[in-house]
Write an enzyme that holds these catalytic residues in place. Structure first.
Site, PDB file in Angstrom:
ATOM      1  N   HIS A 218       1.675   4.327  -2.973  1.00  0.00           N
ATOM      2  CA  HIS A 218       1.687   5.787  -2.841  1.00  0.00           C
ATOM      3  C   HIS A 218       3.002   6.369  -3.344  1.00  0.00           C
ATOM      4  O   HIS A 218       3.034   7.339  -4.107  1.00  0.00           O
ATOM      5  CB  HIS A 218       1.521   6.193  -1.372  1.00  0.00           C
TER       6      HIS A 218
ATOM      7  N   HIS B 223       0.830  -1.203   0.000  1.00  0.00           N
ATOM      8  CA  HIS B 223       0.000   0.000   0.000  1.00  0.00           C
ATOM      9  C   HIS B 223       0.868   1.258   0.000  1.00  0.00           C
ATOM     10  O   HIS B 223       0.680   2.155  -0.834  1.00  0.00           O
ATOM     11  CB  HIS B 223      -0.909  -0.011   1.232  1.00  0.00           C
ATOM     12  N   GLU B 224       1.832   1.322   0.911  1.00  0.00           N
ATOM     13  CA  GLU B 224       2.686   2.516   0.998  1.00  0.00           C
ATOM     14  C   GLU B 224       3.603   2.628  -0.214  1.00  0.00           C
ATOM     15  O   GLU B 224       3.869   3.735  -0.700  1.00  0.00           O
ATOM     16  CB  GLU B 224       3.501   2.486   2.295  1.00  0.00           C
TER      17      GLU B 224
ATOM     18  N   ASP C 110      -7.550   7.543   2.663  1.00  0.00           N
ATOM     19  CA  ASP C 110      -7.151   7.990   1.323  1.00  0.00           C
ATOM     20  C   ASP C 110      -8.371   8.349   0.492  1.00  0.00           C
ATOM     21  O   ASP C 110      -8.382   9.357  -0.236  1.00  0.00           O
ATOM     22  CB  ASP C 110      -6.359   6.886   0.605  1.00  0.00           C
TER      23      ASP C 110
END
Length: 243
Positions: free
Chosen positions: A75, A71-72, A148
């Site tokens: 980004h 997930h990170e 988000d």
């Protein structure tokens, strides 16, 4: 300490908040028995003040860490490929406050007061990069993307109802019984306009999400390498990422 970088990192804070950042940095440095306060101490002080303390004792399972890392990394990689996005500062999967991970950015200048349409579109695209990575690399969706989605929706809604940055045009609409700061109410929305606004907000978000997915598909190797590094190191900063 790079004061310019620190000023960008803490853009928008009031004097009392800056004082709290320095106090937290002092505490962190004292606990480490450091004789000086460094850039890292100040940045960690800011993170603690803005996001809460690190929850290192709340160990995540390997599967949860992997999902958070993808997930990170989503980004981070999406932001790196966008022309009008802020510079990547650091990525971590150490839980802090209510968040399981964090991707921080460093603006080139204070953008609090004016943003171009291209910058907002890139911001929405980057914000949806984590969700896009979940779909692409772990073939599922997690509740970790809820914040988000809220941020992306707010950006898109403001583009449509406040900033005149959509095909609806330069008209301000009142979504929350607010006034425009000049003593009179913003135009109320008719049902027809409400539907047009919701359709336009959804169109912007869907377009940005598809853009994020395409970026990740084109940079799969980079996402996998970053995820592997996060699983091993838990936190990586900009020099590590770019080198």
């Amino acid at each position: 300490v790079d004061l310019r970088k620190l000023a960008l990192y803490t853009a928008g804070l009031a004097g009392a908040e800056l004082k709290n950042v320095v106090n937290e940095a002092c505490i962190i440095a004292a606990r480490e028995e450091s004789k000086t306060i460094t850039q890292r101490h100040l940045q960690e002080g800011y993170d603690k003040m803005s996001m809460g303390i690190e929850r290192k004792n709340n160990a995540l399972s390997d599967e949860a860490k992997m999902k958070t890392a993808y997930h990170e990394a989503g980004h981070a990689v999406v932001s790196m490929m966008l022309e009008n996005h802020m510079e990547l500062h650091k990525v971590t999967i150490i839980p802090r406050g209510k968040s399981l991970g964090l991707t921080r950015f460093l603006p080139e200048e204070d953008k609090m007061y004016s943003m171009q349409r291209e910058e907002i579109i890139d911001q929405i695209t980057s914000t949806l990069g984590g969700r896009a990575a979940e779909m692409l690399f772990i073939n599922t969706l997690t509740s970790g993307a809820s914040h988000d989605i809220q941020v992306a929706t707010l950006y898109a809604r403001n583009m449509v109802t406040k900033y005149g940055m959509s095909k609806i045009g330069p008209v301000a609409y009142n979504a929350n019984n607010e006034n425009n700061g000049y003593g009179f109410n913003i135009f109320e929305m008719s049902e027809g306009n409400r539907k047009a606004i919701e359709d336009e907000v959804l169109s912007i978000i869907k377009s940005c999400e598809e853009r994020a997915r395409k970026i990740l598909e084109e940079n799969k190797d980079l996402v996998i390498r970053m995820t592997t590094a996060l699983m091993e190191l838990e936190t990586i900063d900009a020099p590590h990422v770019y080198n």
